[in-house]
Design an enzyme around this catalytic site. Sequence first.
Site, PDB file in Angstrom:
ATOM      1  N   LEU A 245       0.975  -1.173  -0.051  1.00 32.94           N
ATOM      2  CA  LEU A 245      -0.241  -0.015   0.134  1.00 32.94           C
ATOM      3  C   LEU A 245       0.873   1.440  -0.054  1.00 32.94           C
ATOM      4  O   LEU A 245       0.498   2.498  -0.536  1.00 32.94           O
ATOM      5  CB  LEU A 245      -1.024  -0.089   1.055  1.00 32.94           C
ATOM      6  CG  LEU A 245      -1.999  -1.290   1.171  1.00 32.94           C
ATOM      7  CD1 LEU A 245      -2.675  -1.051   2.582  1.00 32.94           C
ATOM      8  CD2 LEU A 245      -2.964  -1.020  -0.038  1.00 32.94           C
ATOM      9  N   HIS A 246       2.032   1.460   0.274  1.00 33.06           N
ATOM     10  CA  HIS A 246       2.895   2.513   0.643  1.00 33.06           C
ATOM     11  C   HIS A 246       3.240   2.879  -0.772  1.00 33.06           C
ATOM     12  O   HIS A 246       3.878   3.937  -0.988  1.00 33.06           O
ATOM     13  CB  HIS A 246       4.266   2.163   1.168  1.00 33.06           C
ATOM     14  CG  HIS A 246       4.995   1.086   1.116  1.00 33.06           C
ATOM     15  ND1 HIS A 246       5.477   0.029   1.799  1.00 33.06           N
ATOM     16  CD2 HIS A 246       5.578   0.897  -0.252  1.00 33.06           C
ATOM     17  CE1 HIS A 246       6.259  -0.581   0.747  1.00 33.06           C
ATOM     18  NE2 HIS A 246       6.225  -0.327  -0.205  1.00 33.06           N
ATOM     19  N   HIS A 247       3.053   2.086  -1.789  1.00 41.56           N
ATOM     20  CA  HIS A 247       3.426   2.580  -3.269  1.00 41.56           C
ATOM     21  C   HIS A 247       2.037   3.680  -3.826  1.00 41.56           C
ATOM     22  O   HIS A 247       2.461   4.104  -4.853  1.00 41.56           O
ATOM     23  CB  HIS A 247       3.236   1.465  -4.226  1.00 41.56           C
ATOM     24  CG  HIS A 247       4.530   0.629  -3.846  1.00 41.56           C
ATOM     25  ND1 HIS A 247       4.453  -0.441  -3.119  1.00 41.56           N
ATOM     26  CD2 HIS A 247       5.941   0.642  -4.255  1.00 41.56           C
ATOM     27  CE1 HIS A 247       5.726  -1.125  -3.022  1.00 41.56           C
ATOM     28  NE2 HIS A 247       6.356  -0.380  -3.636  1.00 41.56           N
ATOM     29  N   GLU A 274       3.743  -2.871   6.988  1.00 44.71           N
ATOM     30  CA  GLU A 274       4.027  -1.698   6.594  1.00 44.71           C
ATOM     31  C   GLU A 274       5.078  -1.055   7.366  1.00 44.71           C
ATOM     32  O   GLU A 274       5.167  -1.408   8.829  1.00 44.71           O
ATOM     33  CB  GLU A 274       2.768  -0.661   6.303  1.00 44.71           C
ATOM     34  CG  GLU A 274       1.974  -0.849   4.994  1.00 44.71           C
ATOM     35  CD  GLU A 274       2.843  -0.621   3.777  1.00 44.71           C
ATOM     36  OE1 GLU A 274       3.952  -0.132   3.683  1.00 44.71           O
ATOM     37  OE2 GLU A 274       2.446  -0.842   2.555  1.00 44.71           O
ATOM     38  N   ASP A 302       3.532   6.736   0.111  1.00 46.88           N
ATOM     39  CA  ASP A 302       3.905   7.621   1.331  1.00 46.88           C
ATOM     40  C   ASP A 302       3.981   6.295   2.241  1.00 46.88           C
ATOM     41  O   ASP A 302       3.794   5.387   2.098  1.00 46.88           O
ATOM     42  CB  ASP A 302       2.962   8.451   1.733  1.00 46.88           C
ATOM     43  CG  ASP A 302       3.230   9.608   2.410  1.00 46.88           C
ATOM     44  OD1 ASP A 302       4.489   9.422   3.358  1.00 46.88           O
ATOM     45  OD2 ASP A 302       2.644  10.661   2.692  1.00 46.88           O
TER      46      ASP A 302
END
Length: 338
Positions: A245-247, A274, A302
């Site tokens: 998901l951080h992408h 994460e 983020d």
Amino acid sequence: MSAPDNAPSPQLFFETINAFQKSAALKAAVDLNLFAAIGDAPATATEIAERCQCPLRGIRILADNLTILGFLTKADGHYSLTPSSAVFLLPQSPAYMGGAVKFLLAPGLTEAFSDLASTIRLGRLHTTEHGTTAPDHPAWVEFARAMGPMMVPTSQGAAALLTLDDSRDTRVLDISSSHGAYGIAVVLKNPRTHLVALDWEAVLAVTEENARAAGIANRFSKIVGDAFTVDLGSGYDVVLVPNFLHHFNLEDCTRFLKRVHAALRPGGKVLIVEFVPNDDRVTPPPAAGFSLVMLGTTPEGDAYTFAEYERMLAEAGFKEATLHPLPPTMQSAVVAVA
């Protein structure tokens, strides 16, 4: 008289501006097999140079700098591995991380930071449209091969958070499966669990190799394609979303988590792994600093706080979100119920 602790000093400036030299020293040591040349017995620079088949001067200077950095110790002219170097930098160690150097210092990643100011001015990547989120990006094959050993402690810690019903067959979907460490750890812990790995075709070849090596080939299948558009299937007991998901931006993460919710059976769980900074976004430093990696390598990625994950998950239909640090790693797991 000594200077007060808060006296102005240029030390941090010089340490930071020259930090690339530290990376270069570590990469050189891995490339030259210097840690293996020392092994479990103290060795002189001359002995290390002979084993590495290099001139003495360069090995002496490199070994001294690795001692300054904390990778080696030095006593009476003999160099030894620190406990951490013995675990993570000896090739024969099951926790060996030296292979990750090729991925982490690959030109495709390091060059993304050569003009970070342009990325910030434009508000987006200035080198490529998608960065590492581009479809079938070749970096992820190297990631899958190099980073698997690094993920073992995290994947085992994550698997320990899940309890599956051992009285029936269960199914786990591993999103962006890569090396497969997370899904494999869950399946090895639960003998009636089948793993479905999702990634690009070239990456899944590595996942499948690792599944066979782990002895779960008969409980393994795969889905090839884009996690945002491919049919995920349904009825899963758990969906794993490790380091994915951080992408992406908040809206895309929420949209994706809605797809995950639809793929789970009622009462099923999503487990996200994460880098999760505190609400102040500067602590703890390893997790908070990961946001810079996403700034340099993705269009809108983020490092999200737990409060942000709570909101994303709630909007996607999940409940009971909980945060679980995964020591000794810098990562955390977020678990929620469908």
